[in-house]
Design a protein around this motif. Structure first.
Motif, PDB file in Angstrom:
ATOM      1  N   GLU A  94       3.639   7.220  12.544  1.00  0.00           N
ATOM      2  CA  GLU A  94       3.389   8.602  12.109  1.00  0.00           C
ATOM      3  C   GLU A  94       4.115   8.895  10.795  1.00  0.00           C
ATOM      4  N   ARG A  95       5.318   8.348  10.635  1.00  0.00           N
ATOM      5  CA  ARG A  95       6.067   8.568   9.397  1.00  0.00           C
ATOM      6  C   ARG A  95       5.407   7.827   8.234  1.00  0.00           C
ATOM      7  N   ILE A  96       4.891   6.626   8.502  1.00  0.00           N
ATOM      8  CA  ILE A  96       4.181   5.882   7.453  1.00  0.00           C
ATOM      9  C   ILE A  96       2.881   6.602   7.091  1.00  0.00           C
ATOM     10  N   ASN A  97       2.187   7.098   8.107  1.00  0.00           N
ATOM     11  CA  ASN A  97       0.945   7.841   7.863  1.00  0.00           C
ATOM     12  C   ASN A  97       1.192   9.094   7.029  1.00  0.00           C
ATOM     13  N   GLU A  98       2.369   9.705   7.222  1.00  0.00           N
ATOM     14  CA  GLU A  98       2.709  10.888   6.433  1.00  0.00           C
ATOM     15  C   GLU A  98       2.760  10.550   4.947  1.00  0.00           C
ATOM     16  N   VAL A  99       3.267   9.344   4.639  1.00  0.00           N
ATOM     17  CA  VAL A  99       3.298   8.890   3.239  1.00  0.00           C
ATOM     18  C   VAL A  99       1.891   8.597   2.748  1.00  0.00           C
ATOM     19  N   LEU A 100       1.124   7.845   3.554  1.00  0.00           N
ATOM     20  CA  LEU A 100      -0.208   7.428   3.132  1.00  0.00           C
ATOM     21  C   LEU A 100      -1.183   8.590   3.005  1.00  0.00           C
ATOM     22  N   SER A 101      -0.917   9.685   3.706  1.00  0.00           N
ATOM     23  CA  SER A 101      -1.809  10.849   3.643  1.00  0.00           C
ATOM     24  C   SER A 101      -1.294  11.929   2.697  1.00  0.00           C
ATOM     25  N   SER A 102      -0.196  11.646   1.990  1.00  0.00           N
ATOM     26  CA  SER A 102       0.380  12.632   1.075  1.00  0.00           C
ATOM     27  C   SER A 102      -0.541  12.857  -0.124  1.00  0.00           C
ATOM     28  N   GLU A 103      -0.351  13.993  -0.747  1.00  0.00           N
ATOM     29  CA  GLU A 103      -1.181  14.372  -1.898  1.00  0.00           C
ATOM     30  C   GLU A 103      -0.928  13.444  -3.082  1.00  0.00           C
ATOM     31  N   GLU A 104      -2.009  12.981  -3.685  1.00  0.00           N
ATOM     32  CA  GLU A 104      -1.889  12.085  -4.836  1.00  0.00           C
ATOM     33  C   GLU A 104      -1.902  12.883  -6.130  1.00  0.00           C
ATOM     34  N   ASP A 105      -1.604  12.161  -7.210  1.00  0.00           N
ATOM     35  CA  ASP A 105      -1.595  12.789  -8.519  1.00  0.00           C
ATOM     36  C   ASP A 105      -2.995  13.301  -8.869  1.00  0.00           C
ATOM     37  N   PHE A 106      -3.023  14.223  -9.814  1.00  0.00           N
ATOM     38  CA  PHE A 106      -4.269  14.896 -10.153  1.00  0.00           C
ATOM     39  C   PHE A 106      -5.265  13.933 -10.803  1.00  0.00           C
ATOM     40  N   LYS A 107      -6.489  13.957 -10.315  1.00  0.00           N
ATOM     41  CA  LYS A 107      -7.562  13.126 -10.868  1.00  0.00           C
ATOM     42  C   LYS A 107      -8.695  14.050 -11.310  1.00  0.00           C
ATOM     43  N   GLY A 108      -8.824  14.232 -12.598  1.00  0.00           N
ATOM     44  CA  GLY A 108      -9.881  15.102 -13.113  1.00  0.00           C
ATOM     45  C   GLY A 108     -11.177  14.350 -13.319  1.00  0.00           C
ATOM     46  N   SER A 109     -12.202  15.079 -13.717  1.00  0.00           N
ATOM     47  CA  SER A 109     -13.511  14.468 -13.934  1.00  0.00           C
ATOM     48  C   SER A 109     -13.701  14.010 -15.375  1.00  0.00           C
ATOM     49  N   GLN A 110     -12.951  14.605 -16.292  1.00  0.00           N
ATOM     50  CA  GLN A 110     -13.084  14.250 -17.712  1.00  0.00           C
ATOM     51  C   GLN A 110     -12.370  12.928 -17.973  1.00  0.00           C
ATOM     52  N   ARG A 143      11.288   4.428   5.335  1.00  0.00           N
ATOM     53  CA  ARG A 143       9.908   4.180   5.759  1.00  0.00           C
ATOM     54  C   ARG A 143       9.384   2.860   5.189  1.00  0.00           C
ATOM     55  N   MET A 144       9.823   2.541   3.963  1.00  0.00           N
ATOM     56  CA  MET A 144       9.396   1.284   3.345  1.00  0.00           C
ATOM     57  C   MET A 144      10.042   0.068   4.008  1.00  0.00           C
ATOM     58  N   ASP A 179       0.822  -1.209   0.000  1.00  0.00           N
ATOM     59  CA  ASP A 179       0.000   0.000   0.000  1.00  0.00           C
ATOM     60  C   ASP A 179       0.857   1.260   0.000  1.00  0.00           C
ATOM     61  N   VAL A 180       1.960   1.226   0.742  1.00  0.00           N
ATOM     62  CA  VAL A 180       2.855   2.387   0.768  1.00  0.00           C
ATOM     63  C   VAL A 180       3.503   2.583  -0.600  1.00  0.00           C
ATOM     64  N   PHE A 181       3.947   1.475  -1.220  1.00  0.00           N
ATOM     65  CA  PHE A 181       4.565   1.589  -2.542  1.00  0.00           C
ATOM     66  C   PHE A 181       3.551   2.071  -3.577  1.00  0.00           C
ATOM     67  N   ALA A 182       2.322   1.540  -3.509  1.00  0.00           N
ATOM     68  CA  ALA A 182       1.272   1.991  -4.431  1.00  0.00           C
ATOM     69  C   ALA A 182       0.990   3.482  -4.239  1.00  0.00           C
ATOM     70  N   LYS A 183       1.043   3.925  -2.995  1.00  0.00           N
ATOM     71  CA  LYS A 183       0.829   5.351  -2.712  1.00  0.00           C
ATOM     72  C   LYS A 183       1.963   6.189  -3.301  1.00  0.00           C
ATOM     73  N   ILE A 184       3.196   5.703  -3.153  1.00  0.00           N
ATOM     74  CA  ILE A 184       4.349   6.437  -3.686  1.00  0.00           C
ATOM     75  C   ILE A 184       4.264   6.537  -5.204  1.00  0.00           C
ATOM     76  N   ILE A 185       3.831   5.455  -5.854  1.00  0.00           N
ATOM     77  CA  ILE A 185       3.674   5.481  -7.308  1.00  0.00           C
ATOM     78  C   ILE A 185       2.680   6.562  -7.713  1.00  0.00           C
TER      79      ILE A 185
END
Length: 578
Positions: free
Chosen positions: A304-320, A115-116, A91-97
């Motif tokens: 807390e350090r792992i949560n920082e990764v999991l709560s980081s901003e993800e890539d842009f997801k538009g509606s179109q 962290r990984m 899950d952490v690696f998928a989040k980093i991707i």
């Protein structure tokens, strides 16, 4: 610790089974001192051999049952904790991707590796320990206290006093340890970052002979890690002996008071022995609880350090979700942009231009003028501060970033190759590409010639990062990888800098013939590359100072004229005009 809830729910049945085994194992341990008291008081004291044998066999049976429960919970604990760790790493690696560029800039790669590995291993060990011994300690401690009170209320006063003092020590130890253990994890980050930075720039270090500086940098990070680790361990080193001393003093007092009560015929020898055994169990449990809290403190910092990764901003997801794959119109409209974690100064200012499908745009300008930033914004790695970017008439903010990037192929300024064969590296741009398409792309990138001369040709293995290739060879494979994607827009971000003028001209001509409908954006420092484009965008300090054909810019753009004069020469300007 919210990250645990999801995984505990997934492995709830195994988890509850393991906890149940821990509970029954603790009950088995708690029963033995009481049985031993019966053996002494009812059997040994009265000379009843049958009673001794009966209770002895009962004790052996309870011990065997406890061993079965212990073995079962150990197996289950290992299975659940390792599965937990594997799921969390995934899950952490998928989040980093899926990181946005802002998140990638915020957390260093060395820290992400820590962290990984280190942090998730700490969490895994905590889960394993929690299912094996962490639940057992409080159950044993509480059970021993209850049974000890039932044996002698007078001596229980000492017991409660000892527990209160030890509890105070545990609370103080936790408060002092938490900050120190958090600093240890960040010190590990620093060590990993220094090593990673050296490995990435090892050739440059050798070229400049800066071994001493790198050793000094590593020594500083390594010494800092050692100092912070010692600081965190000092707390444990002070408090563990204090707690052991407190509990042993309690046992001495119990022996003293027990002897007085025995002389007064208020307690039997077996009960005193059982009380001491319960006191010993409480001692072991409290020491275990102290270790639990120390592990918990380290795990809390890691969580807390792992949560920082999991709560980081993800890539842009538009509606179109739909986008034409046939054309590649691109427009920048009054775009202003500054890097989120940079100096705050705009890299691009009020930039506007438009190119249509099938056209070739060259972007040229002095170093630091924002040329590569234009490529990153086209791929929507960042959001613009002002203005908008349109792809085929649609604002890129309304597009899913993955859909947008399927329509854009990139050959970056720094060629990045992966471990594997030449074929796999080129096919990385399009995994469904056939052998014929791979060869065609390599021929267009002028890479087919040197690939054919390699021992296994397209099946030749490349080292990590393509270390067994020259700079020009890596660039040509990178270009082939972008071409085989066959996207409507191709961005070449100064990716021909290691090629000679003749080879570059062949690449440029072959790209145009590869797909006449492809929109090509060439970011370059060379006027000889830019002058053959349909349109040329001249940037200076992030501002559009010229846009047009080569001939138009030679007449109207001072910056372009200066670049032309410095690279080709003013004496040839008349030929260029002609």
């Amino acid at each position: 610790m919210d990250i645990y809830k999801r995984y505990i729910k997934k492995y709830r049945l195994l988890f509850l089974t393991a906890v149940s085994c821990v509970f029954f194992e603790a009950l088995c341990d708690l029963m033995q001192p009481t049985i031993m008291a019966r053996i002494i008081d009812d059997g040994v004291k009265n000379g009843q051999v049958a009673t001794v044998i009966r209770f002895g066999l009962l004790m052996l049976g309870i011990t065997a049952a406890g061993a079965c429960f212990a073995g079962t919970r150990s197996v289950l604990a290992s299975k659940v904790s390792q599965s937990f760790g594997a799921d969390l790493r995934y899950d952490v690696f998928a989040k980093i991707i899926g990181f946005s560029e802002i998140s990638s800039d915020k957390i260093e790669s060395g820290s992400l590796i820590t962290r990984m590995t280190n942090d998730i291993s700490q969490v895994t060990q905590f889960i394993n320990g929690m299912m094996r011994i962490f639940f057992k300690a409080p159950i044993t401690c509480l059970g021993s206290m209850i049974l000890a009170v039932m044996l002698s209320r007078q001596m229980s006063i000492i017991l409660f006093l000892v527990v209160i003092i030890v509890a105070v020590f545990i609370v103080i130890s936790m408060k002092l340890s938490y900050v120190r253990f958090a600093k240890v994890q960040y010190a590990i980050d620093k060590v990993n970052s220094v090593v990673q930075e050296y490995l990435m720039g090892v050739r440059l270090v050798k070229a400049f002979g800066r071994y001493g500086d790198e050793e000094e940098k590593f020594d500083g990070a390594n010494s800092d890690l050692a100092d912070k680790t010692v600081s965190s361990q000092i707390v444990i080193a002070y408090f563990s002996p204090l707690m052991s001393l407190t509990i042993n003093l309690g046992i001495v007092l119990i022996l003293f008071i027990g002897s007085i009560l025995f002389r007064q015929s208020n307690i039997e020898v077996g009960k005193i022995a059982a009380f001491i055994n319960y006191m010993t169990q409480i001692l072991a449990s409290l020491i275990m609880i102290t270790n639990i809290f120390n592990v918990f403190v380290r795990t809390k910092a890691s969580t807390e350090r792992i949560n920082e990764v999991l709560s980081s901003e993800e890539d842009f997801k538009g509606s179109q979700q739909e986008l034409s794959y046939a054309s590649g119109d691109l427009e920048f409209k009054n775009v202003t942009f500054a890097y989120p974690n940079g100096s705050g100064l705009p890299t691009l200012r009020n930039l506007s231009f438009k190119i249509h499908s099938g056209e070739t745009l060259a972007v040229i300008g002095p170093t630091g003028s924002g040329k590569s930033t234009l490529a990153w914004l086209s791929l929507h790695f960042y959001d613009v501060l002002e203005g908008a970017i349109y792809f085929n008439g649609l604002d890129v903010k309304t597009l899913d970033s993955n859909i947008l990037r399927e329509n854009i192929a990139l050959a970056p300024q720094k060629s990045m190759l992966f471990s594997g064969t030449v074929f796999e590296n080129i096919a990385w741009g399009n995994p469904q590409a056939s052998q014929e398409e791979i060869v065609k792309a390599a021929q267009a990138a002028q890479a087919d010639g040197f690939i054919r001369n390699m021992p296994a040709q397209y099946d030749s293995n490349l080292g990590q990062g393509g270390v067994n290739l020259s700079g020009g060879q890596k660039q040509r494979i990178s270009i082939a990888r972008a071409l085989v994607k066959n996207a409507p827009v191709l961005i070449l971000d100064d990716c021909t800098s290691a090629l000679d003028a003749v080879t570059e001209a062949k690449v440029r001509q072959a790209i145009k013939q590869f797909d006449t409908h492809k929109t090509v954006i060439m970011i370059t420092q060379r006027i000889g590359t830019a002058m053959f484009a349909d349109k040329i965008l001249v940037l200076d300090n992030g501002v559009n100072v010229g846009f047009g054909s080569h001939q138009e810019l030679l007449q109207s753009c001072i910056t372009y004229q200066g670049i032309f004069d410095s690279q080709i020469g003013g004496d040839l300007k008349g030929i260029a005009y002609g």
